[in-house]
Design an enzyme around this catalytic site. Structure first.
Site, PDB file in Angstrom:
ATOM      1  CD  GLN A  49      -2.966   1.287   0.525  1.00 60.59           C
ATOM      2  OE1 GLN A  49      -3.310   0.301  -0.113  1.00 60.59           O
ATOM      3  NE2 GLN A  49      -3.617   2.436   0.464  1.00 60.59           N
ATOM      4  CG  HIS A 111      -2.635   1.150  -7.244  1.00 60.16           C
ATOM      5  ND1 HIS A 111      -1.859   2.263  -7.503  1.00 60.16           N
ATOM      6  CD2 HIS A 111      -3.704   1.604  -6.549  1.00 60.16           C
ATOM      7  CE1 HIS A 111      -2.429   3.331  -6.973  1.00 60.16           C
ATOM      8  NE2 HIS A 111      -3.550   2.966  -6.397  1.00 60.16           N
ATOM      9  CG  HIS A 134      -4.363   3.687 -10.109  1.00 58.71           C
ATOM     10  ND1 HIS A 134      -3.870   4.945  -9.832  1.00 58.71           N
ATOM     11  CD2 HIS A 134      -5.422   3.524  -9.280  1.00 58.71           C
ATOM     12  CE1 HIS A 134      -4.572   5.491  -8.872  1.00 58.71           C
ATOM     13  NE2 HIS A 134      -5.523   4.665  -8.525  1.00 58.71           N
ATOM     14  CG  ASP A 197      -9.428   5.233  -1.740  1.00 62.68           C
ATOM     15  OD1 ASP A 197      -8.831   4.260  -1.250  1.00 62.68           O
ATOM     16  OD2 ASP A 197      -8.885   6.036  -2.525  1.00 62.68           O
ATOM     17  CE  LYS A 198      -9.276  11.978  -0.426  1.00 63.63           C
ATOM     18  NZ  LYS A 198     -10.094  11.534  -1.568  1.00 63.63           N
ATOM     19  CG  PHE A 199     -14.087   7.323   5.274  1.00 64.15           C
ATOM     20  CD1 PHE A 199     -13.625   8.617   5.170  1.00 64.15           C
ATOM     21  CD2 PHE A 199     -15.458   7.111   5.238  1.00 64.15           C
ATOM     22  CE1 PHE A 199     -14.498   9.695   5.033  1.00 64.15           C
ATOM     23  CE2 PHE A 199     -16.346   8.177   5.104  1.00 64.15           C
ATOM     24  CZ  PHE A 199     -15.868   9.465   4.998  1.00 64.15           C
ATOM     25  CE1 TYR A 201      -5.056   8.070   2.184  1.00 66.43           C
ATOM     26  CE2 TYR A 201      -6.597   7.402   0.481  1.00 66.43           C
ATOM     27  CZ  TYR A 201      -5.810   8.374   1.071  1.00 66.43           C
ATOM     28  OH  TYR A 201      -5.788   9.651   0.561  1.00 66.43           O
TER      29      TYR A 201
END
Length: 452
Positions: A49, A111, A134, A197-199, A201
């Site tokens: 990641q 990715h 990606h 997605d942000k929550f 990562y």
């Protein structure tokens, strides 16, 4: 009660449960398992990641695999919460739940190795005239997986999944999204950047790197409401939205763009470029069939290869392993009044600013990297009692919020330790020529200047 509340528990009876270190129990439904149990999805176990951040933060060993499961889980939570409060009003059904969760699961399947290093750093140098991202590869990979493994999925749902993956990219066609536009903002929000997605990562990366965070994504999930086909949040959660982007900016500054991490990435890119002619790395982006065979293990391939064609690349990888890194010389933040007209600094700019005699600097001795760290606040924050969405002015939240929401940091590295002093002086002179004064905070330490 929402459109599918009654049978949600029964729906879980056919699910497989996995234990995640961030979200605890994650229930994987049968359709999602058909995608997960493929070599294309399992490849994500070998794509870290955070790329090379584990060289500096040893705990940052998590992969795109864990993050994809996490995004799948939180995407499902978001739809279920909207269904609980507005299910009948919005017409949310099980098809919506399936497509949003699948989009969360598959959004990162395109990715490349070492995550963003591949598409942001390596490809632009290896193939400067090729436009690739990606997100589009993720969409192409989904089609390939469906065909290759004969996955039975409704064509209309498959189309929505792919549109959701592309929703925040430049390749997205918002006009083609049709009704329930709010569903396309859950996984990749192109309107204001607040998405699951942000929550996932942010929570996952902070834990892995041992960094504390005051951001709690559950507050946003429980305080969202769809108004005019857009997901909005209570006005009182404006500080939570701010903490989301502040935490992301902090991660970018302290983890993702750490000076040593960037040195390693610069070396990695140089190694991949040197190995490209022999390993034909760039040919993998031509099709999903080739692409899924490329992952982080390419570094080990270079390191252990005995072919003379890979000797130069192998030497760089060996230096990475032995911590003989490109030397960080110095950095400066582009002045606020220069941001709008900023032009990328090149190695040639530094060479042309050389002042020291007796030392010949060459472009291949210098590495320049510009880091952009932005802080973007949520766009609309209505209260539940309101029937209209509205923007909250920055000054209405706090006078402590910044006036500028972007930093551009220019860093210079020396590929040879004995050239640190000459390159540092040339970099400082460049700043004087460019801005009339040296904008860096401090000089390069004497101990580093004298290193041989």
């Amino acid at each position: 009660m929402g459109a599918f509340q009654e049978d949600r528990i029964d729906g879980r009876s056919n699910a497989k449960i996995v234990l995640d270190n961030v979200h605890r129990n994650i229930y994987l439904d049968p359709l999602s398992l058909k995608f997960i149990d493929t070599e294309q999805f399992q490849r994500l176990r070998d794509v870290k990641q955070l790329g090379l951040c584990h060289y500096v933060y040893p705990g940052a060993m998590h992969s795109r695999f864990e993050h994809s499961l996490g995004a799948y889980h939180v995407a499902g939570q978001a739809v279920e919460i909207l269904d609980r409060y507005q299910g009948h009003e919005l017409g949310i059904d099980r098809s919506d739940l399936r497509t949003v969760k699948l989009a969360g699961l598959l959004h990162d399947i395109g990715h490349g190795p070492f995550s963003h290093v591949f598409d942001n750093e390596f490809l632009p140098r290896a193939l400067p005239d090729v436009k690739w991202n990606h997100e589009q590869m993720s969409v192409d990979m989904v089609d390939y997986m469906v065909d290759c493994h004969h996955i039975d999925i409704d064509p209309s749902e498959l189309k929505k999944v792919k549109q959701m993956i592309l929703a925040s990219s430049s390749w997205s066609n918002c006009q083609a999204l049709g009704n329930k536009r709010f569903l396309f903002d859950i996984v990749a929000n192109g309107r204001n950047g607040i998405d699951v997605d942000k929550f996932d990562y942010i929570e996952r990366d902070c834990r892995a790197c041992g960094i504390s965070s005051s951001f709690d994504f559950h507050r946003l999930l429980e305080n969202m409401k769809v108004i005019d086909d857009e997901i909005c949040y209570r006005a009182k959660e404006s500080h939570t939205v701010y903490r989301l982007f502040q935490t992301r900016a902090d991660l970018r500054r302290t983890v993702y763009t750490h000076a040593k991490v960037k040195a390693l990435e610069l070396m990695l890119v140089d190694a991949l470029l040197l190995a490209n002619d022999y390993l034909r790395i760039t040919t993998h982006i031509e099709s999903p069939e080739k692409f899924w065979k490329l992952d982080d293990t390419v570094l080990k391939t270079i390191e252990t290869a005995e072919q003379p064609e890979l000797q130069a690349a192998r030497k760089i990888v060996q230096q990475m392993r032995r911590r003989q890194l490109y030397q960080f010389c110095n950095e400066y933040t582009v002045p606020k009044d220069q941001l709008e007209h900023y032009k990328d600094v090149t190695a040639q700019d530094i060479i042309c600013s050389q002042t020291r005699s007796g030392v010949e600097l060459r472009e291949e001795d210098v590495a320049v990297h510009t880091t952009r760290i932005d802080l973007t606040c949520g766009k609309e924050d209505p209260d539940f009692e309101s029937t209209e969405k509205f923007k909250i002015k920055k000054d209405s939240i706090s006078l402590l919020l910044p006036d500028t929401f972007e930093d551009r940091i220019v860093r210079v590295y020396s590929k040879k330790p004995e050239l640190v002093e000459a390159i540092s002086e040339a970099f400082e002179e460049f700043q004087r020529k460019q801005y009339g004064f040296a904008t860096q905070l401090h000089g390069t330490p004497e101990s580093k200047r004298r290193r041989k």
